[in-house]
Design an enzyme around this catalytic site. Structure first.
Site, PDB file in Angstrom:
ATOM      1  N   HIS A  20     -22.773  32.807  28.481  1.00 13.03           N
ATOM      2  CA  HIS A  20     -21.330  32.967  28.685  1.00 13.03           C
ATOM      3  C   HIS A  20     -20.546  32.000  27.786  1.00 13.03           C
ATOM      4  O   HIS A  20     -19.606  32.409  27.089  1.00 13.03           O
ATOM      5  CB  HIS A  20     -21.001  32.700  30.164  1.00 13.03           C
ATOM      6  CG  HIS A  20     -19.559  32.847  30.502  1.00 13.03           C
ATOM      7  ND1 HIS A  20     -19.024  34.023  30.969  1.00 13.03           N
ATOM      8  CD2 HIS A  20     -18.524  31.966  30.434  1.00 13.03           C
ATOM      9  CE1 HIS A  20     -17.727  33.865  31.179  1.00 13.03           C
ATOM     10  NE2 HIS A  20     -17.389  32.618  30.864  1.00 13.03           N
ATOM     11  N   GLU A  21     -20.950  30.744  27.789  1.00 15.74           N
ATOM     12  CA  GLU A  21     -20.259  29.747  26.963  1.00 15.74           C
ATOM     13  C   GLU A  21     -20.478  30.012  25.476  1.00 15.74           C
ATOM     14  O   GLU A  21     -19.597  29.734  24.653  1.00 15.74           O
ATOM     15  CB  GLU A  21     -20.735  28.344  27.337  1.00 15.74           C
ATOM     16  CG  GLU A  21     -20.376  27.919  28.750  1.00 15.74           C
ATOM     17  CD  GLU A  21     -18.872  27.952  29.006  1.00 15.74           C
ATOM     18  OE1 GLU A  21     -18.093  27.647  28.079  1.00 15.74           O
ATOM     19  OE2 GLU A  21     -18.475  28.289  30.142  1.00 15.74           O
ATOM     20  N   HIS A  24     -17.777  32.335  24.331  1.00 12.59           N
ATOM     21  CA  HIS A  24     -16.527  31.629  24.031  1.00 12.59           C
ATOM     22  C   HIS A  24     -16.628  30.884  22.699  1.00 12.59           C
ATOM     23  O   HIS A  24     -15.685  30.881  21.899  1.00 12.59           O
ATOM     24  CB  HIS A  24     -16.217  30.630  25.149  1.00 12.59           C
ATOM     25  CG  HIS A  24     -15.841  31.255  26.448  1.00 12.59           C
ATOM     26  ND1 HIS A  24     -14.922  32.279  26.553  1.00 12.59           N
ATOM     27  CD2 HIS A  24     -16.252  30.994  27.727  1.00 12.59           C
ATOM     28  CE1 HIS A  24     -14.783  32.629  27.826  1.00 12.59           C
ATOM     29  NE2 HIS A  24     -15.589  31.867  28.554  1.00 12.59           N
TER      30      HIS A  24
END
Length: 363
Positions: A20-21, A24
């Site tokens: 997920h990170e 980003h």
């Protein structure tokens, strides 16, 4: 509770949060936003390396990671800070984490389905004599069930679940000879089962139908499974809002570890009873559950709630309207305060669910 399954749960969540990170991070780099640090793991650093403007680190606790962008919550004066980017760039960066979780889930499904021989879908095995909406324009044995009340029945078991939550009527869409046929307001009534006994239901005897797993079908059904996971999240949220589900139907970390253990153990026992590789079957079942969690995280993270990416996207939309109408934007400190309060509430709710999971485990 086996330590192996606890470690498996930590590994699954750690990888999915890191993915997920990473979403980003990649989106921020692509959009030209300054990233001060990208970390895999949390806690004390085991390894660090500065490359350009970004510090890359590997940390002790395998529970996720983070992407620290310049000026996430306040204007630091840097033209490459997050808050100084335009609407589209901010939207891409905020949505990228959920997108990566969805892709991770889809990839796991595709790998698992690559060795599939058949896919099982719901079909009508028979109809109770009380069902009147039958025939060429109604329901017939052998029909593949396509939707129940607008919810797609992608795999075997979906139809029974949606019918179980239906009210007094249900809309059924089936596929017959490639044609879609819809029967509206099928009544829940007193029907006769196959042993001649009365019961309350819709009069559908749901069976299953085999679909050959061709190369194209493996791709198609991988996508269908990802959609089915998304649909399951939305269906669960609808049931919560309508009061058809409650705290007993929710699971926190402890409940998820218990589920992983149950899924793995059942798959291993079934495989060994058939003289198959039990450990491989357990690993595949846990991987399938990990795909469900990945897609679940993707959908949940986009909900318009403070502290979640969806909440930040909501603020982004409100900001755009405020600038258009009032020629002013919402102060970053106000957004930060709301997100902090939302995070506190979210953590409190997670603690409540976790305590409930522990209580159920000890009963």
């Amino acid at each position: 509770m086996s330590i192996v399954y606890i470690l498996a749960a930590i590994l699954i969540f750690g990888i999915l949060i890191a993915v997920h990170e990473l979403g980003h991070f990649l989106a921020a780099k692509f959009c030209g936003v300054q990233v001060n640090e990208f970390s895999i793991g949390m806690g004390p650093a085991l390894w660090k390396r500065q490359k350009g403007e970004t510090l890359y680190s590997l940390r002790l606790l395998p529970i996720g990671g983070y992407c620290a962008m310049e000026g996430e919550d306040e204007d630091t004066g840097n033209t490459r800070s997050f808050v100084r980017q335009g609407f589209l760039k901010k939207l891409v960066i905020l949505a990228a984490g959920a997108f990566m979780n969805f892709i991770a889930g889809l990839l796991i499904i595709a790998i698992l389905f690559s060795s599939a021989q058949v896919f099982w879908v719901d079909s009508i095995a028979n109809l109770a004599p009380e069902v009147t909406q039958t025939g060429a324009s109604g329901l017939m044995p052998g029909d593949q069930i396509y939707k129940v009340n607008g919810w797609g029945t992608y795999f075997s078991g979906d139809a029974q679940m949606f019918l179980g939550y239906s009210g007094d009527t249900a809309d059924i869409e089936v596929i017959r000879d490639g044609q879609h046929i819809t029967v509206q307001e099928l009544l829940r009534q007193t029907c006769t089962d196959q042993q001649g006994k009365p019961y309350q239901g819709f009069g559908l005897y749901v069976g299953r139908q085999a679909i050959t797993a061709t190369a194209w079908n493996k791709l198609s059904y991988s996508w269908n499974q990802a959609k089915d996971f998304v649909q399951l999240v939305w269906f669960s949220l609808v049931q919560l809002v309508q009061g058809n589900a409650g705290l007993n139907d929710l699971s926190g970390p402890v409940g998820i570890v218990t589920t992983i253990q149950n899924v793995g153990s059942e798959a291993q026992q079934e495989a060994e009873s058939n003289n198959e590789n039990g450990l491989l079957a357990a690993a595949e079942s846990i991987a399938y559950f990990a795909a469900l969690i990945a897609v679940n995280l993707s959908v949940m993270n986009l909900l318009p709630l403070p502290a979640l990416d969806g909440g930040r996207i909501l603020f982004l939309l409100v900001d755009a309207v405020a600038i258009k109408v009032f020629h002013r934007k919402i102060p970053e400190r106000f957004q930060a305060a709301v997100n902090a309060a939302g995070m506190a509430l979210l953590l409190g709710f997670m603690l409540l669910v976790t305590f409930h999971d522990v209580f159920r485990l000890l009963k």
